[in-house]
Design an enzyme around this catalytic site. Structure first.
Site, PDB file in Angstrom:
ATOM      1  N   SER A 168      -2.808  17.177 -31.837  1.00 52.39           N
ATOM      2  CA  SER A 168      -2.611  18.508 -32.399  1.00 52.39           C
ATOM      3  C   SER A 168      -3.847  18.947 -33.183  1.00 52.39           C
ATOM      4  CB  SER A 168      -1.340  18.515 -33.248  1.00 52.39           C
ATOM      5  OG  SER A 168      -0.967  19.822 -33.604  1.00 52.39           O
ATOM      6  N   ASP A 214       4.375  22.774 -23.996  1.00 48.94           N
ATOM      7  CA  ASP A 214       3.934  22.791 -25.395  1.00 48.94           C
ATOM      8  C   ASP A 214       4.084  24.210 -25.950  1.00 48.94           C
ATOM      9  OD1 ASP A 214       2.597  22.624 -27.832  1.00 48.94           O
ATOM     10  OD2 ASP A 214       1.016  21.332 -27.052  1.00 48.94           O
ATOM     11  N   HIS A 246       4.783  19.316 -27.082  1.00 50.02           N
ATOM     12  CA  HIS A 246       3.639  19.112 -27.958  1.00 50.02           C
ATOM     13  C   HIS A 246       3.606  17.700 -28.532  1.00 50.02           C
ATOM     14  CE1 HIS A 246       0.445  20.306 -30.691  1.00 50.02           C
ATOM     15  NE2 HIS A 246       1.148  19.873 -31.737  1.00 50.02           N
TER      16      HIS A 246
END
Length: 294
Positions: A168, A214, A246
């Site tokens: 991320s 995601d 994600h």
């Protein structure tokens, strides 16, 4: 297309290997040809198989140690995972950052997985859980500097063979780190998030991993632009996880591990035995939505 053998100012060892190969060839004129070309001096471990890179543990026994946040500067401490034997020589090293609001626990599974394949790995905590990607990139570099210069395992590490990864915002941080330090050997952003979309200045071989479903860092506005903006002349690849979210890289994931190991082995260790898993490019499957490379 397959991976190219690049000429690069920070990879003198490749030129050296070619020179040695040519010298051997010249010396062998009129004699029987050598049975096999010289291997990379950085190969570690036995010849890989699909089973070996998909396994939860590789061939190296490992240990781990804790890095207290009060003992370091520039990042928030972490955990080091490393092969216990140095019989094969030094190892490349990898620093891994978690994402926004997360701790190193979210990427901890990668520590033993990569270390047991022949790397020294540090999973880090950031100075603040709310640090943005650029800060996480700076902290990844601080962690590598600590790992290779100060840590208790520094003698096990080849300082010229370093890489960064992250999830991320940590993935965005790995792009920032690669952009800042072109001497790195590899970068792997995992479902990366960053407000910067243009990475045309990166000179580090980069594997961008996105996830089809995601909703936090949609591939259309993050991973795909990251990959597309990287120079066409760069060794780069884009792997999109099929039907994944994600958070897919935050728990044991065979696909993430398999291609991360192959990428790190190929570019950190110059180990061409792993090209078989990257070239020809993997086809779409139940785990891979899309794969592109140069």
């Amino acid at each position: 297309m397959c991976i190219r053998a690049r000429a690069s100012a920070h990879r003198p060892r490749r030129a050296l290997r070619w020179a040695l190969a040519l010298a051997v060839l010249g010396a062998g004129i009129g004699a029987a040809p050598p049975a096999q070309a010289a291997a990379s001096p950085y190969e570690r471990g036995p010849a890989p198989t699909v089973a070996s890179i998909e396994a939860t543990r590789g061939p190296f026994a490992i240990a781990q140690s804790t890095v207290a946040p009060t003992s370091v500067t520039g990042f928030g401490g972490g955990t080091i995972y490393y092969p216990t034997s140095t019989a094969e020589g030094t190892f490349g090293a990898v620093a891994i950052s978690p994402g926004y609001t997360a701790t190193q626990s979210s990427v901890a599974w990668l520590g033993p997985r990569l270390a047991s394949q022949g790397f020294v790995v540090i999973t880090i905590d950031t100075l603040s859980r709310y640090d943005q990607p650029a800060s996480r990139g700076t902290q990844l570099l601080a962690a590598l500097d600590y790992l290779s210069n100060t840590s208790s395992v520094r003698t096990r590490i080849d300082r010229n063979r370093l890489a960064v990864m992250g999830h991320s915002m940590g993935g965005g941080g790995s792009l920032s780190a690669a952009n800042t330090r072109p001497q790195l050997q590899a970068a792997i952003p995992l479902t990366g998030w960053h407000t910067v979309k243009n990475w045309s200045g990166v000179r580090v071989p980069t594997l961008v991993v996105g996830a089809e479903n995601d909703s936090v860092a949609p591939v259309a506005s993050h991973s795909e632009p990251f990959y597309t903006s990287l120079p066409a002349t760069l060794d780069k690849a884009y792997l999109e996880l099929n039907a994944a979210s994600h958070s897919a890289p935050t728990s044991p994931n065979v696909t993430v591990a398999k291609y991360s190991i192959s990428w790190l082995k190929r570019f950190v260790d110059d180990d061409t035995r792993y090209e078989q898993f990257l070239c020809p490019a993997p086809r779409p499957s139940t785990t891979i939505q899309e794969y592109r490379d140069t």
